[in-house]
Design a protein around this motif. Structure first.
Motif, PDB file in Angstrom:
ATOM      1  N   PHE A 175      11.537   5.415   5.363  1.00 19.02           N
ATOM      2  CA  PHE A 175      11.724   6.130   4.055  1.00 19.02           C
ATOM      3  C   PHE A 175      13.158   6.717   4.085  1.00 19.02           C
ATOM      4  N   PHE A 179      12.151  11.144  -0.377  1.00 19.88           N
ATOM      5  CA  PHE A 179      10.825  10.918  -0.194  1.00 19.88           C
ATOM      6  C   PHE A 179       9.934  11.708   0.308  1.00 19.88           C
ATOM      7  N   PRO A 181       6.156  11.152   1.621  1.00 18.33           N
ATOM      8  CA  PRO A 181       4.921  10.112   1.658  1.00 18.33           C
ATOM      9  C   PRO A 181       3.646  11.036   1.923  1.00 18.33           C
ATOM     10  N   ARG A 182       2.451  10.496   1.485  1.00 16.19           N
ATOM     11  CA  ARG A 182       1.469  11.232   1.492  1.00 16.19           C
ATOM     12  C   ARG A 182       0.673  10.879   3.117  1.00 16.19           C
ATOM     13  N   PHE A 185      -0.446   7.261   4.382  1.00 14.55           N
ATOM     14  CA  PHE A 185       0.469   6.305   3.895  1.00 14.55           C
ATOM     15  C   PHE A 185       0.265   4.918   4.973  1.00 14.55           C
ATOM     16  N   THR A 203       5.189  -0.074  -1.494  1.00 14.07           N
ATOM     17  CA  THR A 203       4.387   0.652  -2.260  1.00 14.07           C
ATOM     18  C   THR A 203       5.154   1.334  -3.454  1.00 14.07           C
ATOM     19  N   TRP A 205       6.922   3.610  -6.212  1.00 13.08           N
ATOM     20  CA  TRP A 205       7.632   5.083  -6.281  1.00 13.08           C
ATOM     21  C   TRP A 205       7.121   5.868  -7.276  1.00 13.08           C
ATOM     22  N   ALA A 247       9.809   3.798   1.517  1.00 15.70           N
ATOM     23  CA  ALA A 247       8.189   3.592   0.997  1.00 15.70           C
ATOM     24  C   ALA A 247       7.753   2.001   1.069  1.00 15.70           C
ATOM     25  N   SER A 291       4.306   6.584  -3.583  1.00 14.70           N
ATOM     26  CA  SER A 291       4.886   7.623  -2.793  1.00 14.70           C
ATOM     27  C   SER A 291       5.926   8.241  -3.536  1.00 14.70           C
TER      28      SER A 291
END
Length: 524
Positions: A175, A179, A181-182, A185, A203, A205, A247, A291
């Motif tokens: 990453f 970013f 990220p959740r 992820f 993933t 963006w 991501a 992401s």
């Protein structure tokens, strides 16, 4: 003599316009495959993507089960979860690094099955921010460390290459600093490595600040094309895809098999992607997994990002095109890989088309007098129609958009003409980058500064990473704005409106780039 010059200008203009048209038609081919993918999904006929010469390789990936057709990790402890190394390559990210570390530390994945390496090449206060945040999470039992090098050799590619020596993961998630990220992820990406030929899962963006300004809205419009039509179209058409530098997750074995990270281009992600796929590995793109990231909010940051992408694309094309054409890919795959690698070169032809159209405007009378018809230019409308269709689908019809159809359509119709104008306005800047890339001129990896801009109330004014440098290309952009303004006036004066709209868009595009560059520079 006048006719010789007139035909020469016409030839330059036509060749450039033909190149642009071919590129646009290639994009339309990706749109065809994207729509085919959507139909297959709707009918339940979706196929797993593949690439030529995909080889069988051993894998220690987790045991998986299918849930509604989607691979998921079994809810079992310990070894059921493969070990992942999360790498965060950063350089002077004072404003955003803390939130990135917080997001990655919150991953919903067994704590003993992943490690976080902050690859910190910073030379400012970022180092201390990272040190404190790493200490905070280590006290909570998170496997995280700050990795620093004595010398920033190879920039991002060098940091990733050097960090492989201490990475323990079977899979490597990467990453960039901008970013967020959740938490799920890893659970949304790791299961796809059950296919032993998948080397990368990338993933889509998302944009946490796309409505911040006109600049961010137009960037989102363009990026949405890549992360829907282009990536899915290439995957469905069995063409070469790319890892986007962040991501995404790599299988460690893939990186090693492809020769590892190399720092001889500014787009190390595209370079390694091509080398890995030529080795037989697949890149799997998950359009439905977003992401979130921050878009550049000021013109100088956007231009530095564009310069790196365009020059790096040309460098990678120079490096990899001979290998692509000597490989055992099919002819169709080689053609699409070439179009992909030459994508940055389109700006050089946009620049040539624009500049040559002005003298052509004044030579048209002589050409028409000897039998040339302006209707000839109508054939090139197929390129414009193709690119309109691509951007319409990516920004209005793509299922990942959450807006209503009416709102999405209104936004597209209002933004697309401005997008074309500003894209043409970036042509000079990006052409310089492309020429440097093809010439092999070396330059440092210039990071794109981010300022933790999420909403309209946030400001980047007086931020420490704003540039105050005024380049010669900015001065020429102002001159080109005047050049095309004069062309508009001249066309009206001689009562020839053939290029009126084109020249007006060019004048507005170069003028806007010039204005925003100076305005944001003055806020530093």
């Amino acid at each position: 003599m006048t006719l010789v010059i007139a035909y020469s200008v016409l030839a330059i203009y036509t060749i450039s316009l033909f190149y642009i048209t071919v590129y646009c038609v290639m994009q339309f081919n990706l749109l065809y495959h994207y729509k085919r993918h959507q139909r297959e999904v709707a009918l339940g006929l979706q196929r797993e993507p593949s690439v030529p010469k995909a080889k069988a390789v051993s894998s220690r990936a987790a045991e998986l089960v299918l849930e509604g057709g989607t691979p998921v990790l079994e809810e079992e402890p310990g070894e059921a979860y493969p070990f992942v190394t999360v790498q965060l390559p950063i350089y002077n990210e004072f404003y955003v690094i803390e939130r990135l570390i917080d997001a990655v530390a919150a991953f919903d994945y067994p704590r003993d099955r992943f490690e976080i390496h902050v690859l910190d090449d910073s030379t400012d206060e970022t180092v201390e921010v990272v040190r404190k945040r790493v200490a905070h999470y280590r006290a909570q039992g998170v496997n995280i460390r700050q990795v620093q090098r004595k010398k920033r050799q190879g920039y991002k590619a060098g940091a990733l290459r050097d960090a492989m020596e201490i990475a323990e993961g079977e899979f490597i998630a990467i990453f960039d600093a901008d970013f967020l990220p959740r938490p799920d992820f890893l659970k949304q990406t790791i299961p796809y490595f059950q296919d032993p030929v998948i080397g990368v899962v990338q993933t889509r963006w998302e944009h946490i600040n796309q409505d911040y300004s006109l600049i961010t809205k137009l960037q989102a419009l363009q990026l949405n094309v890549h992360f829907t039509v282009e990536q899915v179209g290439r995957m469905t058409g069995e063409y070469l895809l790319q890892f986007n530098g962040t991501a995404g997750v790599w299988r460690r074995e893939t990186i090693e098999d492809a020769g590892g990270w190399e720092a001889d281009t500014l787009t190390e992600d595209l370079d390694l992607s091509i080398r890995a796929q030529l080795k037989g590995w697949k890149i799997f793109f998950r359009e439905e997994v977003g992401s979130p990231a921050e878009l550049p909010v000021e013109m100088n940051a956007l231009k530095s990002q564009q310069f790196r992408w365009m020059k790096g694309g040309a460098e990678t094309a120079r490096k990899m095109l001979p290998t692509v054409w000597s490989s055992n890919l099919t002819l169709n795959q080689k053609i699409h890989a070439t179009s992909h690698l030459l994508a940055s070169t389109i700006f050089a032809f946009v620049f040539i088309t624009g500049v040559s159209s002005v003298p052509l405007l004044f030579f048209l009378g002589d050409l028409i007098h000897v039998g040339f018809s302006k209707d000839f230019f109508a054939y090139f409308l197929v390129g414009l129609l193709s690119i309109i269709a691509v951007y319409y689908v990516a920004n209005v019809q793509a299922p990942v958009h959450r807006h209503s159809y009416g709102k999405a359509l209104y936004k597209f119709v209002s933004l697309f003409p401005m997008f074309l104008s500003l894209s043409m306005g970036l042509a000079l800047h990006n052409t310089v980058a492309v020429i440097e890339g093809w010439r092999g001129k070396q330059s440092p990896f210039v990071r794109t500064p981010k300022f933790n801009i999420k909403g309209m109330g946030d400001s980047f004014r007086s931020s420490k990473y704003l540039t105050q440098q005024l380049t010669w290309t900015t001065i020429l952009e102002g001159a080109l704005a005047l050049y095309f303004t004069a062309a508009v006036v001249g066309g009206i004066y001689i009562q020839n409106t053939t290029f009126l709209v084109f020249h007006l868009m060019l004048a507005l595009g170069y003028g806007a780039i010039f204005y925003y560059t100076l305005r944001h520079r003055s806020q530093a």
